[in-house]
Design a protein around this motif. Structure first.
Motif: not given
Ligand SMILES: [Zn+2]
Length: 443
Positions: A76-80, A229-231, A261-263, A328-331
């Protein structure tokens, strides 16, 4: 390609752990999900172990022998667009601030072709581990001009179209902090008309996040898009942007359509303050996503021991009845140097980071990479149910516990009417041609 696939002796832990199941797919759609009264012994069904598809057979009869199946995983949250850019952009300090700074300095030098190659590789690799739906955030540098801003989005739209049969790919451009000029806002509106699924940003990075949050919601409302939103990706307990987002969500009547996201700051503040914010999230019907790999890596960098871990209050948020997924977020980029687009690895990191290991926790973690994010993405026709498209991953494991202790490398992934992985990972999941990858799977 077989038009009918029948698999006996499947375990479906998300549905019913008291039975094994016989599952039937016809033309890529579930037509049978039938509980068995006992294990079936059938000489006409072939064990999936060692099985290879035969293009000449219209019917496949397989025996899973009690292996666990989940519906296609949902990242649900990646940065392809950033994935695998570590060889181009470093990060010596390991901080979020340096990652943002170094990446922004290189953005103009990334060609559309290079960005598309990264997106394709990350998407293919995700599929090979069992993911069939992804929400990716995308850089959207409107201050660098039209061509640079749009090239990432165009590359992502091309991959979305190319893989549409196999992968549900949601695109969320990240809006830079306000104030923005009228031409810059026009450019965002152009992107929203190009077929993106929602709108995102990281307003907590600016000293006054309110105008940025208002702009995100104003544009989302105008184009009827979701918000994600990145939060509060910060160790600073004073960061409470989530409270503003909850307020604005209610002002716009956007309850149920906003994800935060994040929190991380929630994990830095005293319990009573955190519980107040969690209650505000619940009242505004926000959904949430924890990104444990990136945050365990990036946060706490300015601390001396004891060092904060950065991961949010996963169990408390869940206990409040707020949907929380893990992703995943960043890879392999300056934000996070590791990862392989494998949600099982992320689920295990979540288990460690959030202290989740009981039998109940393990089943909740499986939900956090399947049904919960499917709900956050608003996926219809998700799950192993008659009438839905058949998208699944079968693991070489016989219980949810075994999935976490073994992280089985042997998986069978199906979607879009095709087997996309059979047991071993495709030998060349970094290949650029999807069809080559499928052929390789079938060899
Ligand atoms: Zn992110």
């Amino acid at each position: 390609m077989a038009t009918r696939t029948e698999i006996i002796n499947v375990r479906l832990p998300l549905l019913d752990e008291n039975h094994w199941f016989t599952l039937t797919v016809e033309n890529g759609v579930w037509v049978g999900v039938d509980p068995q009264s006992q294990q079936i012994y059938s000489s006409s069904h072939q064990s999936v172990d060692g099985w290879r598809p035969n293009a000449n057979l219209a019917v496949e009869l397989l025996d899973a022998e009690g292996k666990v199946m989940l519906p296609g995983l949902v990242d649900s949250h990646m940065h392809l667009d950033k994935a695998f850019s570590l060889n181009r952009v470093g990060n010596e300090s390991g901080t979020l601030q340096e990652a943002v700074r170094n990446y922004a300095a290189k953005v103009a030098s990334f060609s559309k072709e290079e960005i598309r190659t990264r997106i394709r590789k990350a998407a293919l690799q995700s599929i090979s581990f069992g993911t069939t739906s992804i929400r990716t955030h995308l850089d959207f540098h409107v201050r660098m001009g039209r061509e640079i801003a749009l090239r990432t989005l165009e590359a992502a739209l091309e991959v979305k179209e190319e893989f549409s049969q196999y992968l549900t790919l949601q695109l969320f451009p990240m809006i830079p902090p306000a104030p923005l000029t009228a031409p810059e806002i026009d450019l965002i509106e152009e992107a929203l008309r190009m077929g993106v699924d929602g709108i995102g940003g990281a307003p907590h990075l600016s000293p006054d996040p309110k105008p940025s949050i208002n702009l995100i919601f104003r544009l989302a409302e105008k184009y009827d898009r979701l918000v994600d939103i990145h939060t509060d990706e910060s160790d600073n307990p004073e960061k409470k942007t989530v409270a503003i987002i909850a307020d604005v969500t209610r002002q716009f009547g956007y309850q149920g359509r906003v994800t935060v996201d994040h929190l991380c700051s929630l994990a830095s503040m005293p319990d009573d303050e955190a519980w107040g914010l969690i209650e505000a999230m619940r009242a505004a019907e926000l959904s949430s996503i924890t990104l444990p790999a990136a945050n365990l890596y990036l946060q706490g960098r300015a601390d001396h021991f004891p060092v904060r871990r950065g991961i949010t209050r996963v169990k408390e948020i869940r206990a409040a009845g707020i949907p929380i997924a893990t992703a995943s977020d960043n890879i392999q980029d300056p934000f996070h140097p590791f990862g392989r687009a494998d949600l099982l690895q992320i689920a295990l990191i979540t288990a460690y980071g959030a202290h989740m290991g009981s039998a109940c926790d393990i089943r909740n973690l499986l939900g956090m990479v399947t049904e919960v994010p499917a709900q956050i993405l608003g996926l219809t026709e998700y799950g192993i149910t008659v009438g839905n498209p058949a998208k699944f991953v079968l693991f070489d494991a016989h219980t949810p516990e075994e999935i976490f202790s073994d992280l089985p490398e042997r998986r069978w992934v199906y979607g879009g009417g095709h087997w996309m992985r059979i047991a071993a990972p495709p030998a060349h999941w970094e290949v650029t041609e999807l069809t080559t990858a499928w052929n390789d799977v079938r060899r």
